[in-house]
Design a protein around this motif. Sequence first.
Motif, PDB file in Angstrom:
ATOM      1  N   LEU A 175      27.577  -9.738  -7.865  1.00  0.00           N
ATOM      2  CA  LEU A 175      28.565 -10.720  -7.432  1.00  0.00           C
ATOM      3  C   LEU A 175      29.296 -11.180  -8.682  1.00  0.00           C
ATOM      4  O   LEU A 175      28.673 -11.592  -9.663  1.00  0.00           O
ATOM      5  CB  LEU A 175      27.883 -11.911  -6.752  1.00  0.00           C
ATOM      6  N   SER A 176      30.616 -11.089  -8.645  1.00  0.00           N
ATOM      7  CA  SER A 176      31.409 -11.414  -9.820  1.00  0.00           C
ATOM      8  C   SER A 176      32.113 -12.756  -9.622  1.00  0.00           C
ATOM      9  O   SER A 176      32.923 -12.898  -8.694  1.00  0.00           O
ATOM     10  CB  SER A 176      32.445 -10.309 -10.050  1.00  0.00           C
ATOM     11  N   PRO A 177      31.823 -13.743 -10.459  1.00  0.00           N
ATOM     12  CA  PRO A 177      32.485 -15.044 -10.319  1.00  0.00           C
ATOM     13  C   PRO A 177      33.951 -14.971 -10.732  1.00  0.00           C
ATOM     14  O   PRO A 177      34.369 -14.021 -11.403  1.00  0.00           O
ATOM     15  CB  PRO A 177      31.684 -15.955 -11.260  1.00  0.00           C
ATOM     16  N   PRO A 178      34.752 -15.963 -10.371  1.00  0.00           N
ATOM     17  CA  PRO A 178      36.178 -15.964 -10.729  1.00  0.00           C
ATOM     18  C   PRO A 178      36.387 -16.131 -12.228  1.00  0.00           C
ATOM     19  O   PRO A 178      35.473 -16.560 -12.953  1.00  0.00           O
ATOM     20  CB  PRO A 178      36.736 -17.157  -9.949  1.00  0.00           C
ATOM     21  N   PRO A 179      37.585 -15.795 -12.736  1.00  0.00           N
ATOM     22  CA  PRO A 179      37.859 -15.832 -14.180  1.00  0.00           C
ATOM     23  C   PRO A 179      37.480 -17.133 -14.892  1.00  0.00           C
ATOM     24  O   PRO A 179      36.922 -17.066 -15.997  1.00  0.00           O
ATOM     25  CB  PRO A 179      39.370 -15.569 -14.252  1.00  0.00           C
ATOM     26  N   PRO A 180      37.730 -18.328 -14.330  1.00  0.00           N
ATOM     27  CA  PRO A 180      37.343 -19.546 -15.065  1.00  0.00           C
ATOM     28  C   PRO A 180      35.854 -19.628 -15.367  1.00  0.00           C
ATOM     29  O   PRO A 180      35.450 -20.099 -16.436  1.00  0.00           O
ATOM     30  CB  PRO A 180      37.785 -20.679 -14.120  1.00  0.00           C
ATOM     31  N   VAL A 181      35.020 -19.150 -14.439  1.00  0.00           N
ATOM     32  CA  VAL A 181      33.572 -19.165 -14.661  1.00  0.00           C
ATOM     33  C   VAL A 181      33.187 -18.115 -15.695  1.00  0.00           C
ATOM     34  O   VAL A 181      32.341 -18.350 -16.566  1.00  0.00           O
ATOM     35  CB  VAL A 181      32.811 -18.942 -13.337  1.00  0.00           C
ATOM     36  N   LYS A 182      33.819 -16.937 -15.631  1.00  0.00           N
ATOM     37  CA  LYS A 182      33.550 -15.902 -16.630  1.00  0.00           C
ATOM     38  C   LYS A 182      33.900 -16.404 -18.029  1.00  0.00           C
ATOM     39  O   LYS A 182      33.157 -16.175 -18.992  1.00  0.00           O
ATOM     40  CB  LYS A 182      34.358 -14.638 -16.321  1.00  0.00           C
ATOM     41  N   GLU A 183      35.035 -17.091 -18.127  1.00  0.00           N
ATOM     42  CA  GLU A 183      35.456 -17.628 -19.431  1.00  0.00           C
ATOM     43  C   GLU A 183      34.484 -18.688 -19.932  1.00  0.00           C
ATOM     44  O   GLU A 183      34.149 -18.734 -21.120  1.00  0.00           O
ATOM     45  CB  GLU A 183      36.865 -18.209 -19.309  1.00  0.00           C
ATOM     46  N   LEU A 184      34.028 -19.548 -19.028  1.00  0.00           N
ATOM     47  CA  LEU A 184      33.087 -20.601 -19.399  1.00  0.00           C
ATOM     48  C   LEU A 184      31.780 -20.015 -19.922  1.00  0.00           C
ATOM     49  O   LEU A 184      31.280 -20.410 -20.985  1.00  0.00           O
ATOM     50  CB  LEU A 184      32.821 -21.499 -18.191  1.00  0.00           C
ATOM     51  N   VAL A 185      31.223 -19.068 -19.189  1.00  0.00           N
ATOM     52  CA  VAL A 185      29.970 -18.431 -19.616  1.00  0.00           C
ATOM     53  C   VAL A 185      30.196 -17.671 -20.914  1.00  0.00           C
ATOM     54  O   VAL A 185      29.332 -17.672 -21.812  1.00  0.00           O
ATOM     55  CB  VAL A 185      29.426 -17.504 -18.506  1.00  0.00           C
ATOM     56  N   GLY A 186      31.360 -17.027 -21.047  1.00  0.00           N
ATOM     57  CA  GLY A 186      31.680 -16.311 -22.280  1.00  0.00           C
ATOM     58  C   GLY A 186      31.679 -17.225 -23.493  1.00  0.00           C
ATOM     59  O   GLY A 186      31.244 -16.838 -24.586  1.00  0.00           O
TER      60      GLY A 186
ATOM     61  N   VAL B 126      25.806 -10.139 -25.220  1.00  0.00           N
ATOM     62  CA  VAL B 126      26.873 -11.015 -25.715  1.00  0.00           C
ATOM     63  C   VAL B 126      28.246 -10.630 -25.156  1.00  0.00           C
ATOM     64  O   VAL B 126      29.085 -11.507 -24.906  1.00  0.00           O
ATOM     65  CB  VAL B 126      26.887 -11.047 -27.263  1.00  0.00           C
ATOM     66  N   ASP B 127      28.492  -9.343 -24.926  1.00  0.00           N
ATOM     67  CA  ASP B 127      29.800  -8.904 -24.440  1.00  0.00           C
ATOM     68  C   ASP B 127      29.819  -8.588 -22.947  1.00  0.00           C
ATOM     69  O   ASP B 127      30.831  -8.133 -22.410  1.00  0.00           O
ATOM     70  CB  ASP B 127      30.263  -7.662 -25.212  1.00  0.00           C
ATOM     71  N   SER B 128      28.702  -8.826 -22.269  1.00  0.00           N
ATOM     72  CA  SER B 128      28.621  -8.525 -20.842  1.00  0.00           C
ATOM     73  C   SER B 128      29.331  -9.598 -20.017  1.00  0.00           C
ATOM     74  O   SER B 128      29.067 -10.786 -20.190  1.00  0.00           O
ATOM     75  CB  SER B 128      27.152  -8.441 -20.417  1.00  0.00           C
ATOM     76  N   PRO B 129      30.261  -9.212 -19.128  1.00  0.00           N
ATOM     77  CA  PRO B 129      30.946 -10.223 -18.299  1.00  0.00           C
ATOM     78  C   PRO B 129      29.948 -10.957 -17.392  1.00  0.00           C
ATOM     79  O   PRO B 129      28.980 -10.359 -16.907  1.00  0.00           O
ATOM     80  CB  PRO B 129      31.918  -9.383 -17.461  1.00  0.00           C
ATOM     81  N   ALA B 130      30.196 -12.229 -17.170  1.00  0.00           N
ATOM     82  CA  ALA B 130      29.312 -13.028 -16.322  1.00  0.00           C
ATOM     83  C   ALA B 130      29.249 -12.447 -14.908  1.00  0.00           C
ATOM     84  O   ALA B 130      30.273 -12.105 -14.320  1.00  0.00           O
ATOM     85  CB  ALA B 130      29.809 -14.471 -16.273  1.00  0.00           C
ATOM     86  N   HIS B 131      28.033 -12.317 -14.368  1.00  0.00           N
ATOM     87  CA  HIS B 131      27.849 -11.806 -13.014  1.00  0.00           C
ATOM     88  C   HIS B 131      26.475 -12.203 -12.494  1.00  0.00           C
ATOM     89  O   HIS B 131      25.604 -12.623 -13.262  1.00  0.00           O
ATOM     90  CB  HIS B 131      27.992 -10.273 -12.982  1.00  0.00           C
ATOM     91  N   ILE B 132      26.295 -12.070 -11.197  1.00  0.00           N
ATOM     92  CA  ILE B 132      24.997 -12.285 -10.558  1.00  0.00           C
ATOM     93  C   ILE B 132      24.508 -10.931 -10.072  1.00  0.00           C
ATOM     94  O   ILE B 132      25.127 -10.319  -9.194  1.00  0.00           O
ATOM     95  CB  ILE B 132      25.106 -13.265  -9.376  1.00  0.00           C
TER      96      ILE B 132
END
Length: 201
Positions: free
Chosen positions: A12-23, A39-45
């Motif tokens: 499950l891939s969260p929207p860009p704002p959440v990906k940026e926050l986790v990044g 460290v470079d893995s995009p945020a996901h569940i």
Amino acid sequence: MITSYADYLFLLSPPPPVKELVGKYKKASAKHIGAFKSVDSPAHISILHAERQKPYFAEHTVSQIEGSIQIMPPVLLHIDGFKYFPHQHDQFTIYAHIRITPAVDAWFSLIRKNLNIKKTLVPHITVVRNIPKTGFKILWPHFRHKKLVEPFWINELKIVRRETFGGFPKWEPFKTFQFKGTKGFEMLDKKQKVQKQTDLF
């Protein structure tokens, strides 16, 4: 084209704002302990990781589950602070905790059933994965009291794949299924009971 064996990851891939926050949390962590594996893995569940599958059989199975996935409704999730998993050999994973409500629990129970997942599923977004105890002791004080609450919608299931035995295999997009359902969980549950369950991989 994959010709031998492939690994599949359902996520499950969260929207860009959440990906940026986790990044941002990942980069801040790297400043304290240096680079780490995720460290470079995009945020996901992560929902399911199926390794060393014959592509033909995997693709057939995926096509069979498409209908039951698409009639599921989107789900509203909330990041609610941070927690960690201890692993063997004094390794630790720090993750963004997903708040579990009755509705969220019912939704994840349904996707587990539709994908025929037998094991327990703890929905979470990894921030720092499999770091040694020394790094964990440095980072955890920065995470433990953070009262981060961030709501976001999940509208689709993504499936990515990579060659099992490739030299430097990278995850590539494979399938994306939209959650199009609007019915409540009880209605969905009755419909699922009459559908033939397919063993996944």
